[in-house]
Design a protein around this motif. Sequence first.
Motif, PDB file in Angstrom:
ATOM      1  N   LYS A   1       5.839  -1.665 -10.158  1.00  0.00           N
ATOM      2  CA  LYS A   1       4.448  -2.371 -10.131  1.00  0.00           C
ATOM      3  C   LYS A   1       3.250  -1.887  -9.443  1.00  0.00           C
ATOM      4  N   TYR A   2       3.619  -1.458  -8.200  1.00  0.00           N
ATOM      5  CA  TYR A   2       2.454  -0.663  -7.381  1.00  0.00           C
ATOM      6  C   TYR A   2       2.204   0.536  -7.942  1.00  0.00           C
TER       7      TYR A   2
ATOM      8  N   ASN B   1       0.840  -1.218  -0.064  1.00  0.00           N
ATOM      9  CA  ASN B   1      -0.103  -0.027   0.007  1.00  0.00           C
ATOM     10  C   ASN B   1       0.780   1.413  -0.080  1.00  0.00           C
ATOM     11  N   THR B   2       0.362   2.511   0.084  1.00  0.00           N
ATOM     12  CA  THR B   2       0.906   3.801  -0.057  1.00  0.00           C
ATOM     13  C   THR B   2       2.032   3.906   1.068  1.00  0.00           C
TER      14      THR B   2
ATOM     15  N   ALA C   1       5.447   9.905  -9.582  1.00  0.00           N
ATOM     16  CA  ALA C   1       5.921   9.072  -8.727  1.00  0.00           C
ATOM     17  C   ALA C   1       6.533   8.017  -9.633  1.00  0.00           C
ATOM     18  N   ALA C   2       5.699   7.429 -10.465  1.00  0.00           N
ATOM     19  CA  ALA C   2       6.004   6.488 -11.436  1.00  0.00           C
ATOM     20  C   ALA C   2       7.333   6.912 -12.461  1.00  0.00           C
TER      21      ALA C   2
ATOM     22  N   MET D   1      13.083  -2.083  -6.914  1.00  0.00           N
ATOM     23  CA  MET D   1      12.546  -1.034  -7.749  1.00  0.00           C
ATOM     24  C   MET D   1      11.529  -1.555  -8.479  1.00  0.00           C
ATOM     25  N   ASP D   2      11.435  -2.812  -8.996  1.00  0.00           N
ATOM     26  CA  ASP D   2      10.472  -3.483  -9.802  1.00  0.00           C
ATOM     27  C   ASP D   2       9.004  -3.497  -8.812  1.00  0.00           C
ATOM     28  N   GLU D   3       9.272  -3.774  -7.500  1.00  0.00           N
ATOM     29  CA  GLU D   3       7.991  -3.917  -6.688  1.00  0.00           C
ATOM     30  C   GLU D   3       7.266  -2.587  -6.738  1.00  0.00           C
TER      31      GLU D   3
END
Length: 224
Positions: free
Chosen positions: A221-222, A2-3, A163-164, A216-218
């Motif tokens: 993905k979020y 979550n955030t 953020a992305a 970073m990938d996690e």
Amino acid sequence: MNTEEAISLLGSRADFYRQIAQWYFAPLSEEQIEALAAQDLRALAEDDQSSYAEGYNDLYRALRLRHTGTRQALAADFTGAFYGVTTAAGQTAQPFESLYRYDGGSLMGQPRGEVYRALKQARLKVREGLDLPEDHLSFIAALEAELCDRAATYLRDGDVAAAARTLSDQRAFFDEHIASWFGDFRDRASAMVTTRFYRGVLKVTDAFFNDEPGMMDELLKYVS
């Protein structure tokens, strides 16, 4: 995830990047050594499931028996390896990207210009009076820490798209300016450092960088 978990992970990563920046920037002061020794290094060293355990064991055992000459001994090792005083087969182990990428072998190479532009784009610059090229590992790690902080701020503000973009930029910068050369530097430096402490520093740094792509990938993905 979550955030709040994402923000916490970004904060932990920023802190680790800043620790790496400190380790490789200059010989540690007495205060920095004491602050590191005050951490629960023993618990980290005894975590059999952690890829960091071997490195933290070196740090714990190196600092457990510290004495009045510890700072000087660590400073001499740092200077020999990371300032380029020690050589092996004509090579040094200074933490500059230019020494390991492209043709390598000399400072102020193409990577320096690439990192300079990345710092400028991020509105960061090397502090006035520091006579070090921008592609020093400390400055690279400091930029990554700043990107972690910015991504966390965007998430707190609810700007997931920003953020992305920040995390995507960070991943690309990591692949090009850390993953591309740190292994070669680690191998060379490991053969030159003489203290258990700096062997531990190299191992812990390596473990963190090995974890970074997955973390970073996690996060990406979020936010996707």
